[in-house]
Design an enzyme around this catalytic site. Structure first.
Site, PDB file in Angstrom:
ATOM      1  N   ASP A 162      -4.241   4.900  17.005  1.00 51.21           N
ATOM      2  CA  ASP A 162      -3.180   4.481  16.094  1.00 51.21           C
ATOM      3  C   ASP A 162      -3.693   4.329  14.670  1.00 51.21           C
ATOM      4  O   ASP A 162      -2.906   4.049  13.760  1.00 51.21           O
ATOM      5  CB  ASP A 162      -2.542   3.174  16.573  1.00 51.21           C
ATOM      6  CG  ASP A 162      -3.560   2.069  16.798  1.00 51.21           C
ATOM      7  OD1 ASP A 162      -4.400   2.223  17.704  1.00 51.21           O
ATOM      8  OD2 ASP A 162      -3.528   1.054  16.070  1.00 51.21           O
TER       9      ASP A 162
ATOM     10  N   ARG B 191       0.831  -1.204   0.000  1.00 52.64           N
ATOM     11  CA  ARG B 191       0.000   0.000   0.000  1.00 52.64           C
ATOM     12  C   ARG B 191       0.865   1.253   0.000  1.00 52.64           C
ATOM     13  O   ARG B 191       2.052   1.217   0.323  1.00 52.64           O
ATOM     14  CB  ARG B 191      -0.985   0.000   1.163  1.00 52.64           C
ATOM     15  CG  ARG B 191      -0.371   0.118   2.542  1.00 52.64           C
ATOM     16  CD  ARG B 191      -1.463   0.042   3.610  1.00 52.64           C
ATOM     17  NE  ARG B 191      -0.920   0.177   4.945  1.00 52.64           N
ATOM     18  CZ  ARG B 191      -1.642   0.029   6.056  1.00 52.64           C
ATOM     19  NH1 ARG B 191      -2.924  -0.268   5.981  1.00 52.64           N
ATOM     20  NH2 ARG B 191      -1.088   0.175   7.248  1.00 52.64           N
TER      21      ARG B 191
END
Length: 450
Positions: A243, A171
Site C-alpha cells: 500500500d 501533501r
C-alpha cells in the site's frame, strides 16, 4: 489581505470510484496555526501563498474551508504489510480533498475515518515536519516523490508515548493510486471496477500504455528507476508495504524512513522491522515482490487464459532486474564522473565502502576533491573522471538523521531545509549540515508514527 481565490478543485477519484471512496470531512482543529508553507509549490499549483497564510487559507490547508464543489473522501485500499495480507486498510487518518490541475491535494492527520482500524486519526507536529523536510529533500535530489505543501499545528494535544502537539500535513501527489488500490479492486471480484481502475491509471500516469499489460510494464519500469535512485542516495524507506508503492512511480509515505550514514547493506532504521525485511540492501528485491502482487491483481486483464496471463506477467516482471541494474550502473557511473559505465569498478567500490563503513554521501564529494587514496582510487583515476560533473550529481547536504532530530527538537526546520533543498551547492556557512553524525549519536531508530 488577499481575497478568497477561486480554487478549481475537482473530484475525479471520488466521482469515478465510489466503491473505493468514503465521503468524509476533516476534523475541525480548535486552534489552527500555520507552521510552514511551501510557497513555491503553492504558486506552482496556482494557489495564492499570501491567501494560504490567512485564517481562511489555513482552514483550506486543514480541509475545513473547501470550495463548494469539493467532495473530500477517504480512499480504500488493501495491502501486504510486512508480507501479511490485509484486505481492508485505507486512509485511516488521511483525506483526499480532490485534484488540482491533475494533482492530488491530500491531508495526513486530519482525523479518524471509517478506515481507521482503531487509530485516533491524528498526527504529531514532529513527524509531519519530518515528512515535509525529507520529501522536499527528495524532490531536490531529483527523486520522484509526493510533495509537502504545508504543516499546520492543530492546537490539540495527541496521545503517543507522551502528550504531543497535533498537526496536519497537506501533501501533493501525482495521485494516490497504489498497488494496494488494485489489490482492493481485485478482491471485490468486480471485473468492471478492476478494468476501470486500470484505464484510469493509464490515462493519468502512463498514457502510452495501450492495455493493462503495458500498464504493468510501465509501473515495473517506473519502480525500477525509482528504487535505483533510492539506492544511489542511501535512502531507506523502511516500510515498503504494497500500500506504499505508487502506480505513478513516486515515493510515498515517509514513515520510518531515513538516509544511511555509514554504508552497510543491512542498514535498518524502523523499530518494527525486526527481521530486516525492508533493509537498505533488500529494497530492490522487495520492490519486485510488491510488483508481483500487482501482477496477481491485474491477471484477469492480461488474458482470459490464466496460464497465458501468468506467462505474460512473469515475462514483464522479469524485466525489473535488468532495468534496475541498468539504472543503477548508469547512476553510479555518473556519481563517479565516468564517461562510460564500468560495473566492476562500481561493484568493487561498494565492497570497499562496506568494509570501511565509509560515509556514503560525503565519500563522493571527497573523492572529487582528491581527498581519497588507495588502489581502487588509482583505478578510478585511470578512467579520467570528470570531477566537476560528479559535484553536479553527488549531494553535499542530505537530511542526516542527527540534523533532523536536532531540528525537530528545536522546532526550527528552516535552516535544514535551506541546506537540503539546494543539495549540490556548497556553502561554507552550512558546513555543519555536511558533517556526518557525531560518534555519540548512537544507533538510530525510527517509528511508524514518525
Amino acid at each position: 489581505m488577499s481575497a478568497a481565490p477561486v480554487i478549481p478543485l475537482t473530484s475525479v477519484f471520488a466521482d469515478t470510484f465510489p466503491e473505493m471512496a468514503t465521503p468524509w470531512r476533516a476534523a475541525d482543529p480548535p486552534d489552527p496555526r500555520l507552521l510552514i508553507l511551501n510557497r513555491p509549490l503553492a504558486e506552482e499549483l496556482g494557489l495564492d501563498p499570501d491567501w494560504l497564510e490567512t485564517p481562511a487559507g489555513v482552514r483550506f490547508l486543514t480541509g475545513t474551508n473547501l470550495p463548494e464543489q469539493a467532495k473530500p473522501v477517504a480512499q480504500g485500499y488493501a495491502g501486504h504489510q510486512f508480507g501479511g495480507y490485509s484486505p481492508r486498510l485505507g486512509d485511516g487518518r488521511a483525506l483526499l480533498l480532490g485534484e488540482l490541475h491533475g494533482r492530488d491535494i491530500h491531508l495526513k492527520g486530519s482525523g479518524r475515518t471509517p478506515w481507521a482500524r482503531g487509530g485516533d486519526g491524528l498526527a504529531a507536529v514532529g513527524p509531519m515536519l519530518r515528512e515535509y523536510v525529507i520529501s522536499e529533500a527528495m524532490h531536490a535530489l531529483g527523486i520522484p516523490t509526493t510533495r509537502s505543501l504545508a504543516v499546520v499545528a492543530t492546537g490539540k494535544s495527541i496521545v503517543r508515548e507522551n502528550l504531543a502537539p497535533g498537526a496536519v500535513l497537506t501533501r501533493v501527489a501525482a495521485s494516490h493510486l497504489r498497488v494496494g488500490s488494485f489489490q482492493f479492486a481485485r478482491a471485490t471480484g468486480d471485473a468492471d471496477l478492476l478494468r476501470r481502475l486500470a484505464d484510469h491509471a493509464i490515462a493519468r500516469h502512463h498514457p502510452h500504455a495501450g492495455n493493462a499489460l503495458e500498464l504493468f510494464q510501465a509501473v515495473v519500469d517506473a519502480q525500477a528507476e525509482l528504487i535505483a535512485k533510492w539506492m544511489l542516495t542511501g535512502f531507506v524507506h523502511g516500510v515498503m508495504n504494497t500500500d506504499n508503492m505508487t502506480i505513478s512511480g513516486e515515493t510515498i509515505d515517509y514513515g520510518p524512513c531515513a538516509f544511511m550514514d555509514a554504508f552497510d547493506p543491512a542498514t535498518v532504521f524502523s523499530s518494527i522491522d525486526e527481521t530486516g525485511r525492508y533493509a537498505y540492501g533488500n529494497q530492490p528485491t522487495i520492490a519486485q515482490w510488491n510488483l508481483a502482487r500487482l501482477a496477481e491483481s491485474l491477471l484477469p486483464l492480461f488474458d482470459d487464459d490464466q496460464e497465458k496471463a501468468i506467462a505474460l506477467a512473469t515475462e514483464a516482471l522479469g524485466t525489473f532486474r535488468t532495468r534496475y541494474a541498468r539504472a543503477t550502473i548508469a547512476g553510479m557511473s555518473a556519481k563517479l564522473g565516468l564517461k562510460t559505465d564500468n560495473a566492476p569498478l562500481a561493484e568493487d567500490l561498494l565492497a570497499h565502502l562496506a568494509a570501511e563503513k565509509a560515509d556514503f554521501t560525503s565519500f563522493f564529494r571527497r573523492l572529487a576533491a582528491g581527498d581519497e587514496t588507495g588502489d581502487w582510487v588509482d583505478r578510478w583515476r585511470a578512467e579520467n573522471p570528470d570531477t566537476e560533473a560528479m559535484n553536479r550529481v553527488n549531494p553535499i547536504y542530505i537530511p542526516r538523521n542527527h540534523l533532523v532530530e536536532e531540528a525537530l527538537a528545536d522546532g526550527e526546520v528552516r535552516h535544514l531545509l535551506e541546506a537540503v533543498t539546494s543539495p549540490f551547492d556548497e556553502r561554507p556557512e552550512l558546513a555543519r549540515y555536511a558533517a556526518p553524525a557525531p560518534p555519540d549519536f548512537g544507533t538510530y531508530r525510527t517509528f511508524c508514527g514518525t
